[in-house]
Design a protein around this motif. Structure first.
Motif, PDB file in Angstrom:
ATOM      1  N   TYR A 104      43.345  36.969  36.830  1.00 43.19           N
ATOM      2  CA  TYR A 104      43.633  35.763  36.053  1.00 43.19           C
ATOM      3  C   TYR A 104      42.525  34.717  36.245  1.00 43.19           C
ATOM      4  O   TYR A 104      42.000  34.162  35.272  1.00 43.19           O
ATOM      5  CB  TYR A 104      44.998  35.184  36.449  1.00 43.19           C
ATOM      6  N   VAL A 105      42.178  34.424  37.488  1.00 45.64           N
ATOM      7  CA  VAL A 105      41.171  33.393  37.769  1.00 45.64           C
ATOM      8  C   VAL A 105      39.819  33.789  37.182  1.00 45.64           C
ATOM      9  O   VAL A 105      39.146  32.968  36.549  1.00 45.64           O
ATOM     10  CB  VAL A 105      41.071  33.112  39.283  1.00 45.64           C
ATOM     11  N   LEU A 106      39.417  35.034  37.363  1.00 47.71           N
ATOM     12  CA  LEU A 106      38.128  35.473  36.814  1.00 47.71           C
ATOM     13  C   LEU A 106      38.112  35.373  35.293  1.00 47.71           C
ATOM     14  O   LEU A 106      37.104  34.966  34.695  1.00 47.71           O
ATOM     15  CB  LEU A 106      37.796  36.888  37.280  1.00 47.71           C
ATOM     16  N   ASP A 107      39.231  35.731  34.660  1.00 43.78           N
ATOM     17  CA  ASP A 107      39.322  35.623  33.206  1.00 43.78           C
ATOM     18  C   ASP A 107      39.245  34.161  32.765  1.00 43.78           C
ATOM     19  O   ASP A 107      38.486  33.824  31.850  1.00 43.78           O
ATOM     20  CB  ASP A 107      40.620  36.270  32.721  1.00 43.78           C
ATOM     21  N   GLU A 108      39.999  33.301  33.427  1.00 45.63           N
ATOM     22  CA  GLU A 108      39.991  31.877  33.088  1.00 45.63           C
ATOM     23  C   GLU A 108      38.609  31.248  33.312  1.00 45.63           C
ATOM     24  O   GLU A 108      38.227  30.335  32.581  1.00 45.63           O
ATOM     25  CB  GLU A 108      41.029  31.119  33.923  1.00 45.63           C
ATOM     26  N   MET A 109      37.901  31.738  34.311  1.00 46.24           N
ATOM     27  CA  MET A 109      36.578  31.199  34.640  1.00 46.24           C
ATOM     28  C   MET A 109      35.464  31.888  33.850  1.00 46.24           C
ATOM     29  O   MET A 109      34.294  31.615  34.086  1.00 46.24           O
ATOM     30  CB  MET A 109      36.312  31.310  36.143  1.00 46.24           C
ATOM     31  N   ARG A 110      35.828  32.756  32.927  1.00 49.56           N
ATOM     32  CA  ARG A 110      34.881  33.451  32.056  1.00 49.56           C
ATOM     33  C   ARG A 110      33.848  34.246  32.851  1.00 49.56           C
ATOM     34  O   ARG A 110      32.642  34.103  32.693  1.00 49.56           O
ATOM     35  CB  ARG A 110      34.209  32.473  31.098  1.00 49.56           C
ATOM     36  N   VAL A 111      34.380  35.100  33.727  1.00 46.78           N
ATOM     37  CA  VAL A 111      33.568  36.033  34.496  1.00 46.78           C
ATOM     38  C   VAL A 111      33.753  37.405  33.874  1.00 46.78           C
ATOM     39  O   VAL A 111      34.866  37.770  33.473  1.00 46.78           O
ATOM     40  CB  VAL A 111      33.993  36.029  35.986  1.00 46.78           C
ATOM     41  N   HIS A 112      32.692  38.172  33.788  1.00 50.20           N
ATOM     42  CA  HIS A 112      32.740  39.503  33.181  1.00 50.20           C
ATOM     43  C   HIS A 112      33.848  40.339  33.825  1.00 50.20           C
ATOM     44  O   HIS A 112      33.974  40.356  35.053  1.00 50.20           O
ATOM     45  CB  HIS A 112      31.390  40.209  33.341  1.00 50.20           C
ATOM     46  N   PRO A 113      34.657  41.041  33.017  1.00 51.62           N
ATOM     47  CA  PRO A 113      35.771  41.823  33.572  1.00 51.62           C
ATOM     48  C   PRO A 113      35.325  42.959  34.492  1.00 51.62           C
ATOM     49  O   PRO A 113      36.126  43.471  35.267  1.00 51.62           O
ATOM     50  CB  PRO A 113      36.512  42.355  32.344  1.00 51.62           C
ATOM     51  N   GLN A 114      34.069  43.352  34.436  1.00 53.45           N
ATOM     52  CA  GLN A 114      33.587  44.414  35.316  1.00 53.45           C
ATOM     53  C   GLN A 114      32.831  43.867  36.534  1.00 53.45           C
ATOM     54  O   GLN A 114      32.224  44.628  37.277  1.00 53.45           O
ATOM     55  CB  GLN A 114      32.709  45.393  34.540  1.00 53.45           C
ATOM     56  N   ALA A 115      32.886  42.550  36.741  1.00 52.93           N
ATOM     57  CA  ALA A 115      32.262  41.968  37.931  1.00 52.93           C
ATOM     58  C   ALA A 115      32.995  42.484  39.168  1.00 52.93           C
ATOM     59  O   ALA A 115      34.219  42.628  39.165  1.00 52.93           O
ATOM     60  CB  ALA A 115      32.316  40.445  37.873  1.00 52.93           C
ATOM     61  N   ASP A 116      32.247  42.788  40.210  1.00 55.67           N
ATOM     62  CA  ASP A 116      32.836  43.321  41.445  1.00 55.67           C
ATOM     63  C   ASP A 116      33.235  42.188  42.380  1.00 55.67           C
ATOM     64  O   ASP A 116      32.433  41.295  42.671  1.00 55.67           O
ATOM     65  CB  ASP A 116      31.846  44.238  42.167  1.00 55.67           C
ATOM     66  N   LEU A 117      34.466  42.266  42.851  1.00 55.32           N
ATOM     67  CA  LEU A 117      35.010  41.303  43.805  1.00 55.32           C
ATOM     68  C   LEU A 117      35.780  42.078  44.858  1.00 55.32           C
ATOM     69  O   LEU A 117      36.587  42.953  44.534  1.00 55.32           O
ATOM     70  CB  LEU A 117      35.953  40.318  43.108  1.00 55.32           C
ATOM     71  N   SER A 118      35.540  41.743  46.114  1.00 57.06           N
ATOM     72  CA  SER A 118      36.266  42.350  47.225  1.00 57.06           C
ATOM     73  C   SER A 118      37.054  41.269  47.944  1.00 57.06           C
ATOM     74  O   SER A 118      36.502  40.210  48.271  1.00 57.06           O
ATOM     75  CB  SER A 118      35.290  43.018  48.193  1.00 57.06           C
ATOM     76  N   ASP A 123      38.766  44.794  44.409  1.00 59.84           N
ATOM     77  CA  ASP A 123      39.230  45.649  45.493  1.00 59.84           C
ATOM     78  C   ASP A 123      39.915  44.772  46.534  1.00 59.84           C
ATOM     79  O   ASP A 123      39.338  43.769  46.965  1.00 59.84           O
ATOM     80  CB  ASP A 123      38.025  46.375  46.106  1.00 59.84           C
ATOM     81  N   VAL A 124      41.143  45.138  46.922  1.00 57.76           N
ATOM     82  CA  VAL A 124      41.875  44.403  47.953  1.00 57.76           C
ATOM     83  C   VAL A 124      42.155  45.349  49.102  1.00 57.76           C
ATOM     84  O   VAL A 124      42.715  46.435  48.905  1.00 57.76           O
ATOM     85  CB  VAL A 124      43.213  43.840  47.409  1.00 57.76           C
ATOM     86  N   ASN A 125      41.758  44.939  50.313  1.00 60.39           N
ATOM     87  CA  ASN A 125      42.029  45.731  51.514  1.00 60.39           C
ATOM     88  C   ASN A 125      42.692  44.838  52.549  1.00 60.39           C
ATOM     89  O   ASN A 125      42.188  43.755  52.850  1.00 60.39           O
ATOM     90  CB  ASN A 125      40.733  46.307  52.100  1.00 60.39           C
ATOM     91  N   ASP A 126      43.799  45.326  53.101  1.00 64.81           N
ATOM     92  CA  ASP A 126      44.520  44.579  54.124  1.00 64.81           C
ATOM     93  C   ASP A 126      44.323  45.261  55.466  1.00 64.81           C
ATOM     94  O   ASP A 126      44.912  46.302  55.736  1.00 64.81           O
ATOM     95  CB  ASP A 126      46.006  44.490  53.779  1.00 64.81           C
ATOM     96  N   GLU A 127      43.474  44.668  56.296  1.00 62.84           N
ATOM     97  CA  GLU A 127      43.225  45.165  57.646  1.00 62.84           C
ATOM     98  C   GLU A 127      43.763  44.186  58.678  1.00 62.84           C
ATOM     99  O   GLU A 127      43.393  44.229  59.840  1.00 62.84           O
ATOM    100  CB  GLU A 127      41.717  45.362  57.854  1.00 62.84           C
ATOM    101  N   SER A 128      44.657  43.283  58.234  1.00 59.76           N
ATOM    102  CA  SER A 128      45.113  42.186  59.083  1.00 59.76           C
ATOM    103  C   SER A 128      46.211  42.571  60.063  1.00 59.76           C
ATOM    104  O   SER A 128      46.355  41.927  61.097  1.00 59.76           O
ATOM    105  CB  SER A 128      45.610  41.025  58.220  1.00 59.76           C
ATOM    106  N   GLY A 129      47.023  43.566  59.724  1.00 58.97           N
ATOM    107  CA  GLY A 129      48.178  43.892  60.547  1.00 58.97           C
ATOM    108  C   GLY A 129      49.268  42.836  60.452  1.00 58.97           C
ATOM    109  O   GLY A 129      50.238  42.864  61.200  1.00 58.97           O
ATOM    110  N   PHE A 130      49.124  41.897  59.514  1.00 57.98           N
ATOM    111  CA  PHE A 130      50.097  40.822  59.351  1.00 57.98           C
ATOM    112  C   PHE A 130      51.419  41.379  58.858  1.00 57.98           C
ATOM    113  O   PHE A 130      51.454  42.255  57.995  1.00 57.98           O
ATOM    114  CB  PHE A 130      49.556  39.779  58.362  1.00 57.98           C
TER     115      PHE A 130
END
Length: 170
Positions: A25-39, A3-10
């Motif tokens: 890409y990074v999660l795949d290369e690092m062998r992290v489960h594709p359903q792992a949650d990242l914000s 999940d990506v949220n931009d609240e910066s106003g940049f």
């Protein structure tokens, strides 16, 4: 799920698509489960300064903060990765823009570097001593350069080696 949220106003707004592609890409290369949650949250300097003070007891805004959740790690080859909540990464684009200017590369490249750095922190990498730092920074450099090499590249110089391998404040 990423999940990506931009609240910066940049300005100009940061493209969520490239951040999603990088994180995937990074999660795949690092062998992290594709359903792992990242914000990934982009914030302004005032919000980042509050977080920096609250969680690190340091003054002023910083470039990136990482908040691990389930302490997921890269799965060894031959072992199935575990799903779970990887955690949150908070990036301040205005701080990243200043660092990019000082380093002589594009703001988006700096933000991609910071997101890569944040993901590695979530996976347990650190740079508290020189050995850890060398390992982490070489890994983040390799991940970012291989990601950028896969994409059409049209930054100012066209040279992906201009991406800084060293981080600013942490």
């Amino acid at each position: 799920m990423i999940d990506v949220n931009d609240e910066s106003g940049f300005e100009p707004p940061i493209g969520a698509t490239e951040l999603l592609e990088l994180a995937t890409y990074v999660l795949d290369e690092m062998r992290v489960h594709p359903q792992a949650d990242l914000s990934i949250l982009l914030v302004d300097e005032a919000h980042m300064e509050e977080l920096h003070k609250e969680w690190m007891d340091l003054p002023g805004p910083t470039d990136v903060l990482s908040f691990p959740m389930d302490e997921l790690r890269s799965a060894p080859v031959g072992v199935e990765p575990k799903p779970g909540m990887l955690g949150d990464i908070v990036v301040c684009p205005s701080v990243a823009a200043r660092q990019a200017l000082e380093s002589g590369h594009a703001t988006m490249e700096e933000i991609l570097l910071l997101v890569t750095h944040g993901i590695l922190h979530l996976l347990g990498y650190d740079h508290a001593d020189e050995g850890e730092k060398a390992k982490m920074f070489e890994l983040q450099r390799r991940l970012l350069l291989t990601f950028l090499a896969r994409k059409p590249h049209d930054s100012g110089s066209g040279d992906i080696d201009d991406v800084a391998p060293v981080m600013g404040n942490e």
